[in-house]
Scaffold this motif. Structure first.
Motif, PDB file in Angstrom:
ATOM      1  N   HIS A 169      47.490  70.207  81.047  1.00 43.75           N
ATOM      2  CA  HIS A 169      47.927  70.168  79.655  1.00 43.75           C
ATOM      3  C   HIS A 169      47.549  68.853  78.989  1.00 43.75           C
ATOM      4  N   ASP A 170      47.739  67.751  79.691  1.00 45.08           N
ATOM      5  CA  ASP A 170      47.413  66.425  79.160  1.00 45.08           C
ATOM      6  C   ASP A 170      46.834  65.561  80.267  1.00 45.08           C
ATOM      7  N   PRO A 171      45.490  65.546  80.409  1.00 47.21           N
ATOM      8  CA  PRO A 171      44.860  64.762  81.473  1.00 47.21           C
ATOM      9  C   PRO A 171      45.163  63.257  81.393  1.00 47.21           C
ATOM     10  N   LYS A 172      45.647  62.789  80.240  1.00 50.18           N
ATOM     11  CA  LYS A 172      45.969  61.366  80.073  1.00 50.18           C
ATOM     12  C   LYS A 172      47.439  61.075  80.367  1.00 50.18           C
ATOM     13  N   CYS A 173      48.152  62.077  80.884  1.00 51.77           N
ATOM     14  CA  CYS A 173      49.594  61.923  81.073  1.00 51.77           C
ATOM     15  C   CYS A 173      49.949  60.814  82.060  1.00 51.77           C
ATOM     16  N   LEU A 174      49.030  60.415  82.928  1.00 51.01           N
ATOM     17  CA  LEU A 174      49.312  59.388  83.933  1.00 51.01           C
ATOM     18  C   LEU A 174      49.686  58.053  83.301  1.00 51.01           C
ATOM     19  N   TYR A 175      49.289  57.874  82.041  1.00 52.64           N
ATOM     20  CA  TYR A 175      49.566  56.609  81.351  1.00 52.64           C
ATOM     21  C   TYR A 175      50.795  56.699  80.453  1.00 52.64           C
ATOM     22  N   GLU A 176      51.543  57.820  80.538  1.00 56.50           N
ATOM     23  CA  GLU A 176      52.655  58.047  79.621  1.00 56.50           C
ATOM     24  C   GLU A 176      54.032  57.824  80.248  1.00 56.50           C
ATOM     25  N   PHE A 177      54.102  57.383  81.510  1.00 56.77           N
ATOM     26  CA  PHE A 177      55.386  57.245  82.178  1.00 56.77           C
ATOM     27  C   PHE A 177      55.857  55.795  82.276  1.00 56.77           C
ATOM     28  N   LYS A 178      55.247  54.933  81.459  1.00 53.47           N
ATOM     29  CA  LYS A 178      55.636  53.520  81.331  1.00 53.47           C
ATOM     30  C   LYS A 178      55.673  52.835  82.702  1.00 53.47           C
ATOM     31  N   GLU A 179      56.789  52.154  83.005  1.00 51.84           N
ATOM     32  CA  GLU A 179      56.843  51.358  84.238  1.00 51.84           C
ATOM     33  C   GLU A 179      57.259  52.172  85.457  1.00 51.84           C
ATOM     34  N   VAL A 224      48.474  69.689  94.566  1.00 52.04           N
ATOM     35  CA  VAL A 224      48.032  69.613  93.176  1.00 52.04           C
ATOM     36  C   VAL A 224      46.549  69.261  93.109  1.00 52.04           C
ATOM     37  N   LEU A 225      46.120  68.324  93.941  1.00 51.94           N
ATOM     38  CA  LEU A 225      44.690  67.973  93.976  1.00 51.94           C
ATOM     39  C   LEU A 225      43.848  69.169  94.394  1.00 51.94           C
ATOM     40  N   GLU A 226      44.357  69.941  95.351  1.00 53.32           N
ATOM     41  CA  GLU A 226      43.632  71.135  95.798  1.00 53.32           C
ATOM     42  C   GLU A 226      43.518  72.156  94.669  1.00 53.32           C
ATOM     43  N   GLU A 227      44.596  72.314  93.891  1.00 50.66           N
ATOM     44  CA  GLU A 227      44.556  73.247  92.755  1.00 50.66           C
ATOM     45  C   GLU A 227      43.580  72.771  91.686  1.00 50.66           C
ATOM     46  N   LEU A 228      43.573  71.472  91.395  1.00 45.12           N
ATOM     47  CA  LEU A 228      42.626  70.921  90.421  1.00 45.12           C
ATOM     48  C   LEU A 228      41.191  71.136  90.882  1.00 45.12           C
ATOM     49  N   ASP A 229      40.972  70.949  92.172  1.00 43.67           N
ATOM     50  CA  ASP A 229      39.626  71.134  92.726  1.00 43.67           C
ATOM     51  C   ASP A 229      39.185  72.591  92.608  1.00 43.67           C
ATOM     52  N   ILE A 234      57.125  63.406  90.160  1.00 42.84           N
ATOM     53  CA  ILE A 234      56.159  64.262  90.865  1.00 42.84           C
ATOM     54  C   ILE A 234      55.565  65.200  89.825  1.00 42.84           C
ATOM     55  N   LEU A 235      54.250  65.184  89.664  1.00 37.15           N
ATOM     56  CA  LEU A 235      53.600  65.969  88.613  1.00 37.15           C
ATOM     57  C   LEU A 235      53.048  67.283  89.154  1.00 37.15           C
ATOM     58  N   ASP A 236      53.341  68.349  88.427  1.00 37.00           N
ATOM     59  CA  ASP A 236      52.777  69.657  88.746  1.00 37.00           C
ATOM     60  C   ASP A 236      51.363  69.746  88.161  1.00 37.00           C
ATOM     61  N   THR A 237      50.579  70.702  88.660  1.00 40.31           N
ATOM     62  CA  THR A 237      49.193  70.869  88.209  1.00 40.31           C
ATOM     63  C   THR A 237      49.115  71.134  86.713  1.00 40.31           C
ATOM     64  N   ASN A 238      50.021  71.972  86.192  1.00 48.77           N
ATOM     65  CA  ASN A 238      49.927  72.347  84.783  1.00 48.77           C
ATOM     66  C   ASN A 238      50.156  71.175  83.837  1.00 48.77           C
ATOM     67  N   VAL A 239      50.858  70.143  84.281  1.00 48.84           N
ATOM     68  CA  VAL A 239      51.055  68.953  83.446  1.00 48.84           C
ATOM     69  C   VAL A 239      49.739  68.200  83.286  1.00 48.84           C
ATOM     70  N   LEU A 240      49.014  68.056  84.384  1.00 50.76           N
ATOM     71  CA  LEU A 240      47.721  67.351  84.350  1.00 50.76           C
ATOM     72  C   LEU A 240      46.688  68.144  83.554  1.00 50.76           C
ATOM     73  N   GLU A 264      39.541  70.291  81.458  1.00 55.23           N
ATOM     74  CA  GLU A 264      40.744  69.488  81.598  1.00 55.23           C
ATOM     75  C   GLU A 264      40.975  69.103  83.061  1.00 55.23           C
ATOM     76  N   ALA A 265      40.668  70.016  83.984  1.00 54.40           N
ATOM     77  CA  ALA A 265      40.824  69.715  85.409  1.00 54.40           C
ATOM     78  C   ALA A 265      39.902  68.562  85.822  1.00 54.40           C
ATOM     79  N   ARG A 266      38.648  68.624  85.351  1.00 58.49           N
ATOM     80  CA  ARG A 266      37.713  67.536  85.675  1.00 58.49           C
ATOM     81  C   ARG A 266      38.156  66.215  85.060  1.00 58.49           C
ATOM     82  N   HIS A 267      38.677  66.284  83.847  1.00 57.33           N
ATOM     83  CA  HIS A 267      39.170  65.078  83.166  1.00 57.33           C
ATOM     84  C   HIS A 267      40.333  64.475  83.942  1.00 57.33           C
ATOM     85  N   ALA A 268      41.256  65.318  84.401  1.00 56.93           N
ATOM     86  CA  ALA A 268      42.412  64.840  85.160  1.00 56.93           C
ATOM     87  C   ALA A 268      41.975  64.189  86.469  1.00 56.93           C
TER      88      ALA A 268
END
Length: 465
Positions: A19-29, A38-43, A11-17, A55-59
């Motif tokens: 910090h690294d908007p590409k983090c979604l591809y870093e958790f392997k399988e 979290v989506l509401e905070e990004l918005d 479960i990802l917190d807003t600050n992780v996204l 960074e929020a828009r990138h995430a």
């Protein structure tokens, strides 16, 4: 959420996204879920004039790229397969889902106060931990207090996001120089010395300096030897002879180095072979003064560059700038007082200090620029000073550095002990990032300043507070 072969659910917190908007591809399988909160905070963040809005828009775009393959809302709740963008798209990772945490109701074991967004995210993790006892549910957040709250609430696994962390401790960052305990020439058995373009070089065995890196400064306690590593191969190291006393005798715009670290910094700025200089050090160690003095010397006296561009993080970036009167440069004036203070200090002994400062500003074509207006530019034949760069993310520093065209020199200055951003730590700061990333680049050098010379009060405060 459907059954998955993945053993973990992150479960990802807003600050992780952020910090690294590409983090979604870093958790392997492994699978990832993002709470609706979290989506509401990004918005909320993406529309604010904050330094993390990009960074929020990138995430948000990264999330959309993955979820756009879903054919119905149920699939988004159950999980959509994450595919790497570009050439590696065939490599399949885990699944990404959105969890409707707004549907959760307060119950035993949940944190109270549903209006607190951190509590909502923790409650989401607690719910998933109870729902999937056979899986390891992990909350990933960069907020230390949130990690403590989550563990106190009964969450079994809470982690920091460290995938892009280049060093485990700021103390491990290279200082940019090494003091040799034994006089250098006493250690040398064989040396090949030569001259090129009026400079003297020494080629010695790699075994003599096994741990040196590109553009590391070297000196010994005799105050006779000083050099910079300019080439490294399997068997040898080539050093540029600088001369200890010659370094200490440097003078730019009336300013001379007080210690050897300031001398190294001056040399790195004046050397045309280096495109990037990175200055770290405590408040009052002379970073801005040395950088500004060298910049004025190179632009006005030597004519190597056409202008000086000064920029810095203005937390919150541009949130207040639009309400200030005047042009862009006039709006930036409150945040550029450090430059003005140093200019005044350089000319305080002049007969007419204010006239001298005005002359330097005009003659050097010194421009104050907001980070928001750096994007999209191509900066030619300029010295770019980035002050307070510890408050910049790696992505923001990349944006600035990639703006620099031919004949441009960039200087990043900062103090990792004075980070103002809520989303950065000394280990995740862009300043730490570039020190490590440019460690082996032949066109950059970093120097960690020692000592505090502002005043005895500042020195005592730095040591004891």
């Amino acid at each position: 959420m459907n059954a998955s072969k993945a053993s973990r659910l992150y479960i990802l917190d807003t600050n992780v996204l952020l910090h690294d908007p590409k983090c979604l591809y870093e958790f392997k399988e492994q699978d990832i879920t993002i709470p609706m909160t979290v989506l509401e905070e990004l918005d909320d963040i993406k529309d604010r004039k904050k330094h993390v809005s990009q960074e929020a828009r990138h995430a948000i775009r990264s999330i959309d790229d993955i979820l756009s393959t879903a054919t119905n809302p149920e699939q988004i709740t159950k999980g959509v397969r994450i595919l790497l963008p570009g050439k590696d798209r065939d490599e399949k990772l885990g699944r990404l889902s959105i969890f409707p945490d707004h549907e959760l109701t307060t119950r035993a074991g949940f944190l109270p106060d549903e209006r607190n967004k951190d509590n909502k995210i923790i409650n989401c993790a607690l719910h998933l931990q109870a729902t999937f006892p056979h899986r390891q549910v992990v909350l990933v957040t960069k907020d230390i207090n949130m990690r403590l709250k989550a563990m106190g609430a009964g969450l079994k696994r809470v982690e920091d996001y460290r995938t892009d962390q280049l060093v485990s401790d700021v103390e491990l960052l290279p200082t940019g120089y090494t003091c040799l305990e034994t006089p250098f020439w006493e250690q040398v058995e064989h040396v090949e010395s030569f001259q090129r373009d009026g400079k003297t070089y020494h080629k010695v065995s790699r075994a003599l300096l096994p741990n040196t890196w590109m553009n590391e400064y070297l000196y010994d306690s005799t105050q006779d030897f000083a050099a910079r590593t300019v080439a490294i191969d399997e068997t040898s190291v080539t050093l540029l002879d600088l001369g200890y006393q010659h370094l200490m005798d440097q003078c730019c715009w009336g300013i001379s180095p007080i210690n050897i670290q300031q001398a190294f910094a001056m040399q790195s700025m004046l050397d045309q072979d280096l495109d990037l200089s990175i200055f770290l050090g405590s408040a009052g160690s002379g970073k801005t003064l040395i950088a500004l003095a060298c910049a004025l010397e190179m632009v006005i006296e030597q004519g190597q560059y056409n202008k000086i561009i000064v920029t810095r993080s203005t937390p919150p970036v541009a949130e207040d700038i639009g309400f200030l009167p005047g042009t862009e440069e006039e709006k930036m004036t409150p945040w550029m007082s450090a430059i003005s203070d140093n200019l005044e200090a350089m000319h305080e002994q002049d007969e007419r200090p204010q006239s001298s400062v005005k002359y330097a500003l005009e003659k050097a074509n010194l421009q104050f620029k907001s980070l928001n207006f750096i994007r999209g530019r191509s900066i030619q034949k300029a010295v770019v000073l980035i002050d307070e760069s510890q408050n910049l993310t790696p992505q923001q520093l990349k944006t600035i550095i990639t703006r620099c065209g031919k004949g441009t020199k960039i200087i990043c200055m900062g103090n990792l002990a004075q980070i103002d951003s809520n989303y950065l730590t000394p280990l995740t700061s862009g300043l730490t990032y570039i020190v490590e990333r440019f460690r082996d680049f032949e066109g950059s050098a970093s120097v960690h300043f020692e000592g505090v010379f502002r005043s005895r009060l500042a020195e005592y405060a730095e040591e004891h507070l």
